[in-house]
Design a protein around this motif. Structure first.
Motif, PDB file in Angstrom:
ATOM      1  N   GLY A  34       2.598  28.654  -2.212  1.00  0.00           N
ATOM      2  CA  GLY A  34       1.162  28.460  -2.119  1.00  0.00           C
ATOM      3  C   GLY A  34       0.432  29.313  -3.139  1.00  0.00           C
ATOM      4  N   PRO A  35      -0.817  29.734  -2.871  1.00  0.00           N
ATOM      5  CA  PRO A  35      -1.547  30.579  -3.827  1.00  0.00           C
ATOM      6  C   PRO A  35      -0.887  31.941  -3.977  1.00  0.00           C
ATOM      7  CG  PRO A  35      -3.055  29.524  -2.282  1.00  0.00           C
ATOM      8  CD  PRO A  35      -1.672  29.291  -1.750  1.00  0.00           C
ATOM      9  N   VAL A  36      -0.626  32.340  -5.209  1.00  0.00           N
ATOM     10  CA  VAL A  36      -0.016  33.632  -5.512  1.00  0.00           C
ATOM     11  C   VAL A  36      -0.705  34.208  -6.737  1.00  0.00           C
ATOM     12  CG1 VAL A  36       2.247  33.031  -4.553  1.00  0.00           C
ATOM     13  CG2 VAL A  36       1.759  32.590  -6.977  1.00  0.00           C
ATOM     14  N   HIS A  60      -4.849  38.601   1.348  1.00  0.00           N
ATOM     15  CA  HIS A  60      -5.597  37.336   1.379  1.00  0.00           C
ATOM     16  C   HIS A  60      -6.214  36.991   0.030  1.00  0.00           C
ATOM     17  CE1 HIS A  60      -4.909  37.511   5.575  1.00  0.00           C
ATOM     18  NE2 HIS A  60      -5.872  38.363   5.875  1.00  0.00           N
ATOM     19  N   LEU A  61      -6.028  37.820  -0.964  1.00  0.00           N
ATOM     20  CA  LEU A  61      -6.704  37.618  -2.248  1.00  0.00           C
ATOM     21  C   LEU A  61      -6.395  36.263  -2.882  1.00  0.00           C
ATOM     22  CD1 LEU A  61      -7.167  40.307  -4.995  1.00  0.00           C
ATOM     23  CD2 LEU A  61      -6.495  38.011  -5.640  1.00  0.00           C
ATOM     24  N   PRO A  62      -5.132  35.805  -2.966  1.00  0.00           N
ATOM     25  CA  PRO A  62      -4.889  34.493  -3.600  1.00  0.00           C
ATOM     26  C   PRO A  62      -5.576  33.341  -2.889  1.00  0.00           C
ATOM     27  CG  PRO A  62      -2.851  35.748  -3.385  1.00  0.00           C
ATOM     28  CD  PRO A  62      -3.875  36.462  -2.576  1.00  0.00           C
ATOM     29  N   PHE A 109     -15.979  37.344  -2.891  1.00  0.00           N
ATOM     30  CA  PHE A 109     -15.369  37.950  -1.708  1.00  0.00           C
ATOM     31  C   PHE A 109     -15.336  39.460  -1.890  1.00  0.00           C
ATOM     32  CE2 PHE A 109     -12.151  36.493  -4.684  1.00  0.00           C
ATOM     33  CZ  PHE A 109     -11.373  37.617  -4.901  1.00  0.00           C
ATOM     34  N   THR A 110     -15.046  40.155  -0.808  1.00  0.00           N
ATOM     35  CA  THR A 110     -14.916  41.611  -0.812  1.00  0.00           C
ATOM     36  C   THR A 110     -13.565  41.986  -0.234  1.00  0.00           C
ATOM     37  OG1 THR A 110     -15.850  41.941   1.394  1.00  0.00           O
ATOM     38  CG2 THR A 110     -17.391  41.818  -0.443  1.00  0.00           C
ATOM     39  N   CYS A 126     -11.237  32.363   4.179  1.00  0.00           N
ATOM     40  CA  CYS A 126     -10.049  31.509   4.166  1.00  0.00           C
ATOM     41  C   CYS A 126      -9.445  31.459   5.567  1.00  0.00           C
ATOM     42  CB  CYS A 126      -9.021  32.005   3.151  1.00  0.00           C
ATOM     43  SG  CYS A 126      -8.424  33.680   3.462  1.00  0.00           S
ATOM     44  N   LEU A 127      -8.557  30.519   5.769  1.00  0.00           N
ATOM     45  CA  LEU A 127      -7.945  30.322   7.081  1.00  0.00           C
ATOM     46  C   LEU A 127      -7.124  31.534   7.497  1.00  0.00           C
ATOM     47  CD1 LEU A 127      -7.457  28.326   9.423  1.00  0.00           C
ATOM     48  CD2 LEU A 127      -5.492  27.438   8.142  1.00  0.00           C
ATOM     49  N   GLN A 128      -6.551  32.244   6.540  1.00  0.00           N
ATOM     50  CA  GLN A 128      -5.721  33.401   6.863  1.00  0.00           C
ATOM     51  C   GLN A 128      -6.534  34.564   7.432  1.00  0.00           C
ATOM     52  OE1 GLN A 128      -5.527  31.531   4.189  1.00  0.00           O
ATOM     53  NE2 GLN A 128      -3.513  30.604   4.556  1.00  0.00           N
ATOM     54  N   GLN A 129      -7.854  34.539   7.333  1.00  0.00           N
ATOM     55  CA  GLN A 129      -8.711  35.594   7.868  1.00  0.00           C
ATOM     56  C   GLN A 129      -9.219  35.288   9.265  1.00  0.00           C
ATOM     57  OE1 GLN A 129     -11.544  35.582   4.518  1.00  0.00           O
ATOM     58  NE2 GLN A 129     -10.934  37.695   4.075  1.00  0.00           N
ATOM     59  N   ALA A 130      -8.642  34.318   9.931  1.00  0.00           N
ATOM     60  CA  ALA A 130      -9.146  33.898  11.242  1.00  0.00           C
ATOM     61  C   ALA A 130      -9.073  35.031  12.260  1.00  0.00           C
ATOM     62  CB  ALA A 130      -8.361  32.683  11.730  1.00  0.00           C
TER      63      ALA A 130
END
Length: 695
Positions: free
Chosen positions: A39-41, A67-69, A87-88, A422-426
């Motif tokens: 995925g995003p890298v 979560h940066l990517p 983003f921060t 992003c979804l990973q920050q849920a």
């Protein structure tokens, strides 16, 4: 970043404003890729990240930046040719120069956790992402297996210079994609050098003040909804900003989030002083524990316990705030003395038998403090407006710093603000209050993140309240409606070029809108502090101008409690509250009810209370009815106009004919009289001749 030694030296010399004028720096420039397996890298970074460099086409990231990517490559990027995300991230230990604070922001409402997170510096990211067809590439890697290649250039900076970085990042991304060869990464190093030169030539204060997030466009589009979201932000609610139709790109959502944050003092500009604030707080705490902190001014105390309490409380105030309060109190005392002297002189003059009342007696009222009571004193209209003490009392920046309204910001340093989520920050979003702008359709669902309110930008912007009773708290008062209408009117005048100054002007611009909202929060703090000091009916009635339900909910927030602690600290040291130095203690648009307010309330009801479907249907029916009525009235008016004109013409002709018949002509009457006289004369002559002949 600044080390503890530099921070201590800075505080010792009293230069507390150094972070505001220091130059911003670029921490890193990254190339983010969408890998077919992972995925995003992060494919490449010009500087090592936590000591890690690229291996096998990706860089291993620390937990703080995991979560940066996903933040750099937003969901739905394939639907747009180009997209921008903001983003921060928490600063890494190497970047911050301290041990940092481990963990996430899930317990941000706890005062201790929130204080630790505010003291920890943050970094700010800007990513410009694009896509290109695989067949258009000159060289491709082995992991490229799809028809399109998605990549993004990401810049991490220590200051929120979003607009400046975006303007430099867009052309750089275009050049990278136009060369159709991603193996040549020299442009990333050139970008870092160029940004460092550009940011070094401007101060942080100028960079923050010139941010362009399209605030005028959002105000014109959202209007009353924007004011409701602003007041919900102050209540620390879970606010989700999205587009259920998926038509709005991530760049627009991110710009809206940052535009809303710029309305709060301490959100963007507060990010530049986190490191110095943390070091100053730690140093003040250590000095307070050692008892070596010298009090800035000797305050009277009635006992040793109160003196110790004042000394401890005084140590919590920064040197800059202490100097500002002392200067303001000195200026206020001088102003009171001048007013009292002028009042006494005026009374002696009026009591003198040889004097006459002057027409230039002072008429303005100044709130003073004498013996713990608020008194009314006349204020002279002399030329003291240019003195230093008047500048300290009346200048907007001094008032904002003296009231310390930055403490009321629910997103200090953009903490708990997610311009792109992003979804990973849920899991992180479920922990506390937030303002998040996701593009993933799963996060848009109300049962996924359980937000308190959802701002849906599809079709017509609409607020959906999920928390019971929140709708009443977010209701706008009549002065609030006036406040928004005045801003919208200034924006409209600026667009048509009728601002009156011959150019685009200050009124109606982004800076004017931000200043107006900062003034709104400042006046709300002044009214609240005044009511806390003197709970009279008049002071409590002023809070109703902000909606009493909203104010009652605002009092239960962590920022409000933190700000009240500051006000109490000032009272314990200087025996007055910050609000006692303020002359205006009203809502920015306070006033009696007017006829125009009825129209404002109706517009606000139709746009925010009826809902999107009902409002749109009602608007369509209303427009159709108006069109039909306008057409019918126009036709009836034209027909009646012709009929009336014809009737008037007929009446005029009839009346003329009747008048001519009833009134003989002057010439005919004169001739008939002459003929009658002639015949009478002839008859008289004939009779005389006949008499003579008979004789």
């Amino acid at each position: 970043m600044m080390s503890d030694t530099d921070a201590g030296a800075e505080e010792a010399t009293g230069t507390a404003t150094a972070p505001i004028t220091s130059a911003a720096t670029v921490v890193n420039v990254l190339l983010v890729d969408f890998h077919h397996k992972f995925g995003p890298v992060v494919e490449y970074s010009i500087n090592p990240i936590a000591g890690e460099t690229a291996r096998d086409g990706k860089v291993k990231l620390p937990d703080e930046w995991k979560h940066l990517p996903f933040l750099a490559l937003p969901d739905g990027l394939h639907n747009h040719e180009e997209d921008v995300t903001y983003f921060t991230l928490p600063a890494l230990c190497e970047a911050s120069g301290d041990d940092g604070v481990k963990g996430d922001d899930t317990n941000a409402d706890a005062p201790g956790e929130l204080l630790q997170q505010q003291q920890r510096p943050r970094v700010y990211g800007v990513a410009v992402s694009r896509q290109i067809q695989t067949q258009d590439l000159q060289t491709s890697d082995a992991h490229v297996t799809r028809n399109t290649v998605l990549k993004a250039i990401c810049v991490i900076s220590t200051t929120p210079a979003f607009t400046t970085i975006t303007n430099a990042l867009r052309p750089c991304t275009s050049v990278l994609f136009d060369q159709r060869d991603f193996t040549n990464k020299a442009i990333l190093h050139d970008l870092e050098a160029s940004l460092n030169r550009s940011l070094a030539s401007s101060t942080i204060a100028d960079i923050v003040a010139t941010q362009d997030f399209g605030l005028t466009e959002w105000l014109y589009r959202l209007r009353y909804v924007l004011m409701q979201v602003y007041k919900l932000m102050l209540l620390q609610k879970k606010i989700l900003v999205c587009d259920t139709s998926g038509a709005t790109p991530a760049s627009s959502l991110s710009r809206l989030a940052l535009a809303l944050a710029s309305l709060l003092p301490g959100a963007l500009d507060g990010a530049t002083t986190q490191t110095t604030t943390a070091s100053r707080a730690a140093k003040a705490k250590n000095q307070g524990d050692n008892g070596s902190h010298a009090p800035p001014m000797q305050a009277p105390s009635s006992s040793s316990s109160s003196s110790s309490s004042s000394s401890t409380t005084r140590s919590q105030l920064s040197d800059e705030m202490t100097a500002l309060l002392e200067a303001s109190i000195a200026a206020f005392t001088h102003q009171q003395e001048q007013v009292w002297l002028e009042t006494g002189e005026m009374q002696r003059t009026m009591q003198s038998p040889s004097s006459t009342p002057s027409s230039s007696t002072p008429s303005q009222q100044q709130h003073g403090r004498q013996g713990g009571q608020v008194v009314q004193a006349a204020e002279g209209s002399d030329d003291r407006s240019g003195d230093d003490e008047d500048d300290v009392l009346s200048s907007f920046s001094s008032r904002v710093r003296r009231m310390n309204v930055r403490l009321l910001c629910p997103y200090p340093g953009l903490l708990r603000l997610f311009p792109h989520a992003c979804l990973q920050q849920a899991d992180e979003l479920r922990g506390s209050h937030f303002l998040a702008c996701p593009t993933n359709m799963m996060m848009v669902r109300s049962d996924f993140l359980h937000p308190d309110v959802v701002l849906d930008l599809s079709k017509k912007p609409t607020l959906k309240f999920m928390e019971p009773g929140l709708k009443a708290k977010a209701s706008l008062s009549t002065p609030d409606l006036r406040f928004i209408d005045q801003l919208v009117s200034s924006v409209r005048k600026r667009e048509v070029g009728s601002s009156g100054d011959g150019e685009s002007g200050y009124a109606g611009g982004d800076e004017h809108i931000r200043h107006s909202f900062h003034t709104y929060l400042l006046q709300a703090a002044i009214c609240a502090d005044t009511a806390r000091a003197h709970a009279t009916k008049a002071n409590l009635d002023r809070l109703a101008d902000f909606n009493w339900d909203w104010f009652a909910a605002w009092r239960s927030t962590v920022p409000y409690a933190r700000w009240c602690h500051y006000s109490d600290a000032v009272l314990s040291v200087y025996h007055l509250r910050p609000c006692d130095l303020e002359a205006s203690r009203l809502h920015v648009c306070a006033g009696a009810l007017q006829v125009a307010d009825v129209g404002r309330r109706f517009r606000q009801l139709t746009t925010t209370q009826l809902g999107a479907e009902r409002t749109e249907a009602a608007s369509q029916r209303f427009r159709a009815t108006v069109d039909q009525s306008e057409k019918a009235l126009s036709e009836a008016y034209e027909a009646s106009k012709k009929g009336i004109a014809s009737a008037v013409s007929s009446i005029r002709s009839w009346w003329g004919s009747v008048s001519n018949q009833q009134r003989p002509a002057p010439s005919a009457t004169a001739s008939s009289q002459q003929q009658s006289q002639t015949r009478a004369k002839q008859l008289s002559d004939d009779a005389s001749e006949h008499g003579e002949s008979h004789a």
